[in-house]
Design a protein around this motif. Structure first.
Motif, PDB file in Angstrom:
ATOM      1  N   HIS A  33     -95.913 -50.009   2.325  1.00 39.84           N
ATOM      2  CA  HIS A  33     -96.250 -49.225   0.933  1.00 39.84           C
ATOM      3  C   HIS A  33     -96.353 -47.496   1.189  1.00 39.84           C
ATOM      4  CE1 HIS A  33     -96.562 -53.123  -1.146  1.00 39.84           C
ATOM      5  NE2 HIS A  33     -97.398 -53.379  -0.095  1.00 39.84           N
ATOM      6  N   GLU A  35     -95.001 -45.368  -0.356  1.00 40.36           N
ATOM      7  CA  GLU A  35     -94.789 -44.848  -1.824  1.00 40.36           C
ATOM      8  C   GLU A  35     -96.568 -44.389  -2.223  1.00 40.36           C
ATOM      9  OE1 GLU A  35     -95.122 -49.013  -2.555  1.00 40.36           O
ATOM     10  OE2 GLU A  35     -94.022 -47.886  -1.023  1.00 40.36           O
ATOM     11  N   LYS A  36     -97.357 -45.417  -1.740  1.00 33.16           N
ATOM     12  CA  LYS A  36     -98.803 -44.981  -2.270  1.00 33.16           C
ATOM     13  C   LYS A  36     -99.635 -44.383  -1.519  1.00 33.16           C
ATOM     14  CE  LYS A  36     -98.577 -49.889  -4.228  1.00 33.16           C
ATOM     15  NZ  LYS A  36     -99.268 -51.124  -4.153  1.00 33.16           N
ATOM     16  N   GLN A  38     -99.506 -40.775  -0.585  1.00 33.87           N
ATOM     17  CA  GLN A  38     -99.871 -39.513  -1.499  1.00 33.87           C
ATOM     18  C   GLN A  38    -101.094 -39.774  -2.406  1.00 33.87           C
ATOM     19  OE1 GLN A  38     -97.219 -36.293  -2.508  1.00 33.87           O
ATOM     20  NE2 GLN A  38     -95.638 -37.503  -1.313  1.00 33.87           N
ATOM     21  N   TYR A  60     -95.769 -35.328   4.859  1.00 40.80           N
ATOM     22  CA  TYR A  60     -95.496 -36.747   4.624  1.00 40.80           C
ATOM     23  C   TYR A  60     -94.027 -36.959   5.181  1.00 40.80           C
ATOM     24  CZ  TYR A  60     -99.439 -36.464   1.490  1.00 40.80           C
ATOM     25  OH  TYR A  60    -100.726 -36.364   0.881  1.00 40.80           O
ATOM     26  N   SER A  62     -91.835 -40.459   7.746  1.00 39.14           N
ATOM     27  CA  SER A  62     -91.820 -41.800   8.259  1.00 39.14           C
ATOM     28  C   SER A  62     -92.494 -41.940   9.438  1.00 39.14           C
ATOM     29  CB  SER A  62     -90.322 -42.277   8.544  1.00 39.14           C
ATOM     30  OG  SER A  62     -89.584 -41.418   9.434  1.00 39.14           O
TER      31      SER A  62
END
Length: 233
Positions: A33, A35-36, A38, A60, A62
């Protein structure tokens, strides 16, 4: 100093907040996840009193991006996902050649009911640190930050005269001072237990002892930490 954090969970985020305050360049990544991430950084940053400028300085990427970004890399994978994470790094050609890598992982598995337990059979055979060193023999590897609960890796929870120790092992003579500085800048007292990674299993066993203490003496309260103290002279 550039620090890449592979899997910025509770441990990685608490460390990142302390280091960003001191001007470190920090790249965060998340195994699951992402995407969560930040949103999570914003929440913990506000809780810890970061200002907008400090929050904006986080980078940010990978898992591979973080591995390549850092002069120092914090490897804080969830133990059941460790094989996947190492495989992803290997698949992208990451070697960590000449880089300091600090891993924070205890061999804790989870059952079908989401109960966590130490993998004692694994601990009898090997340690997380030794397996990571086999996977990345060119890394300058340390184990640290596994002997204190992630929720207590906030220096503001401790008084100046009572800062707990962070025990670390591994590295080489040219890298120990850097690991020591990272621990101090995170707000804790570094305690070096030597360079031999075969002793990393002792730190993992300390984690098992910690959980027995929590269960039997502190009634499930994780709000404790081991320390190393000297008597009054």
């Amino acid at each position: 100093m550039q620090v890449g954090i592979i899997n910025a969970g509770n441990i990685g985020l608490n460390l990142a907040v302390s280091w960003i305050r001191l001007g470190y360049d920090v790249m965060l990544s998340k195994d699951t996840h992402p995407e969560k991430l930040q949103e999570r950084v914003h929440a913990i940053g506000l809780e810890r009193g970061l200002n907008d400028n400090e929050l904006s300085r986080f980078k940010y990427g990978s898992l591979v991006d973080a591995a390549k970004f850092g002069d120092v890399v914090i490897l804080s994978a969830y133990f059941p996902r460790l094989g996947h994470v190492l495989g992803e790094l290997h698949g992208a050609g990451v070697t960590f050649s000449g880089k300091i890598v600090i891993e924070t992982i205890n061999p804790v598995n989870v059952d079908a009911n989401f109960n966590h337990y130490h993998d004692v059979e694994y601990m009898r055979r090997t340690s997380v640190t030794e397996e990571i060193q086999k996977a990345f023999p060119e890394a300058i590897l340390f184990k640290a930050f596994n002997n204190i609960p992630a929720t207590l890796l906030d220096p503001h929870k401790w008084t100046p005269d009572r800062v707990p120790a962070v025990i670390f092992v591994g590295g080489n003579p040219g890298s120990t001072d850097t690991a020591r500085k990272l621990i101090k800048d995170a707000g804790f007292r570094p305690q070096f237990a030597g360079p031999d990674l075969k002793h990393a299993g002792l730190l993992e066993s300390l984690g098992l002892l910690f959980h027995h203490l929590v269960e039997n003496e502190h009634h499930g309260n994780l709000n404790i930490s081991f320390d190393v103290i000297k008597p009054k002279v």
